[in-house]
Design a protein around this motif. Structure first.
Motif, mmCIF file in Angstrom:
data_model
loop_
_atom_site.group_PDB
_atom_site.id
_atom_site.type_symbol
_atom_site.label_atom_id
_atom_site.label_comp_id
_atom_site.label_asym_id
_atom_site.label_seq_id
_atom_site.Cartn_x
_atom_site.Cartn_y
_atom_site.Cartn_z
ATOM 1 N N PRO A 90 5.452 9.743 -60.625
ATOM 2 C CA PRO A 90 5.704 11.171 -60.903
ATOM 3 C C PRO A 90 4.443 11.920 -61.321
ATOM 4 N N PHE A 91 3.580 11.241 -62.095
ATOM 5 C CA PHE A 91 2.338 11.884 -62.509
ATOM 6 C C PHE A 91 1.442 12.150 -61.300
ATOM 7 N N PHE A 92 1.397 11.213 -60.366
ATOM 8 C CA PHE A 92 0.614 11.385 -59.154
ATOM 9 C C PHE A 92 1.127 12.567 -58.337
ATOM 10 N N LEU A 93 2.446 12.699 -58.217
ATOM 11 C CA LEU A 93 3.025 13.834 -57.499
ATOM 12 C C LEU A 93 2.683 15.146 -58.196
ATOM 13 N N TRP A 94 2.703 15.130 -59.530
ATOM 14 C CA TRP A 94 2.323 16.332 -60.273
ATOM 15 C C TRP A 94 0.868 16.704 -60.004
ATOM 16 N N LEU A 95 -0.013 15.697 -59.930
ATOM 17 C CA LEU A 95 -1.420 15.962 -59.622
ATOM 18 C C LEU A 95 -1.567 16.578 -58.231
#
Length: 340
Positions: free
Chosen positions: A324-329
């Motif tokens: 999820p953090f990668f998608l947010w980035l």
């Protein structure tokens, strides 16, 4: 200077709390009094064994691996000048996976007559060799006329990852149920087999590599301005790139070979710190190591506790946080580009 001292206190405190929580928490919980008795050698035999032979080496391995993945992630992001970069881009992970799977599939024929520990050592050694070999191939494809083209290396890493992934898929297709279970468990990562010997193997490489990566922190700062500008400031750009790649391959290779694939630590941790305290690699590398160690300690404690007495592979937990953090980035970077 004052803020740096506060940040260090926070990170060391988080590391100490995570380590203490990891020692006393698990399928068999310990009290603080039990822990003290075990550390001083006055506990019962079961608790003594649990602390010194099971949990302490496992937790120290989490510290070593977590710090290693986070530091190399930060260094790779500096090398590629991209906050979405991580060591998988230079072929370390794909090569380790291919050779580990190959050893798991063919060890029945190659190492059947040897004890189990020899078979396990064969998988670790094979994955380490695979990590270094594929990184070397990616490096040679990107190097030409005495220069290393970072963009070409990124494309070469993607191509090699696709090729090794296809070969890995063929090997998995030929595997039986037991081998498939071993492959799945290895690909999800685990610290369950950690022991003092593994800690003794990994720690010196990670500490040495972290020291030499730290020596190139100023150069990585200069890379933010561009390679030409870094060269004008007096840095040997090609030597710096080579050193960062070699140490990253060694550090990540040895960690993967001992614990399997543990993803997203090298992506998430450096970027969290970059958002918090900016991009100064003189601090970012050290802080990433400390926070990465705490993150993996907490993930390992959860993996041992959620389904106790069973254990959840640690790679699942890091992916649940990291993806999820990668998608947010990605969304954040897309908004920047569209705004520009």
């Amino acid at each position: 200077m004052h803020s740096r001292f506060i940040i260090l206190i926070i990170l060391f405190s988080l590391l100490a709390v995570s380590l203490a929580a990891g020692i006393v928490t698990g399928a068999y919980d310990l009290s603080v009094a039990d822990l003290w008795l075990a550390l001083t050698g006055r506990a019962e035999e079961l608790e003594q064994f649990l602390v010194w032979q099971v949990r302490l080496p496992r937790l120290l391995m989490a510290v070593v691996v977590g710090s290693a993945l986070a530091m190399t992630g930060a260094a790779t992001q500096g090398l590629f000048r991209n906050p979405l970069a991580e060591p998988t881009l230079i072929g370390v992970t794909s090569g380790a996976m291919l050779f580990a799977v190959g050893m798991l599939v063919f060890s029945v024929h190659l190492l059947a007559a040897f004890p189990l520990w020899v078979q396990q050592l064969g998988v670790s050694l094979a994955s380490f060799i695979g990590a270094l070999l594929t990184t070397g191939i990616v490096y040679r494809l990107a190097a030409g006329r005495g220069q290393l083209n970072v963009a070409t290396m990124l494309l070469a890493g993607i191509a090699i990852a696709a090729l090794t992934g296809a070969i890995t898929g063929l090997l998995i297709y030929q595997s039986d149920e037991e081998q498939l279970r071993d492959i799945t468990f290895w690909s999800l990562g685990s610290l369950s087999g950690a022991n003092w010997t593994q800690v003794a193997i990994a720690a010196p490489i990670v500490i040495t590599g972290g020291y030499f990566l730290g020596r190139d922190a100023l150069a990585l700062n200069a890379f933010l301005l561009g390679e030409r500008e870094a060269a004008q400031l007096g840095f040997s750009v090609e030597r710096v790139k080579k050193r960062v790649i070699v140490w990253t391959a060694l550090i990540v290779g040895v960690c993967i070979s001992l614990t399997g694939l543990i993803g997203f630590v090298g992506l998430v941790i450096p970027h969290v710190l970059r958002l918090w305290m900016g991009t100064d690699y003189r601090r970012l590398l050290l802080y990433s190591g400390l926070l990465g160690a705490s993150f993996l300690l907490m993930a390992d404690t959860l993996s041992r506790s959620i389904l106790a007495p069973a254990e959840l592979p640690i790679g699942i937990l890091t992916a649940l946080v990291g993806a999820p953090f990668f998608l947010w980035l990605l969304l954040r970077e897309r908004r920047k580009i569209s705004w520009l």
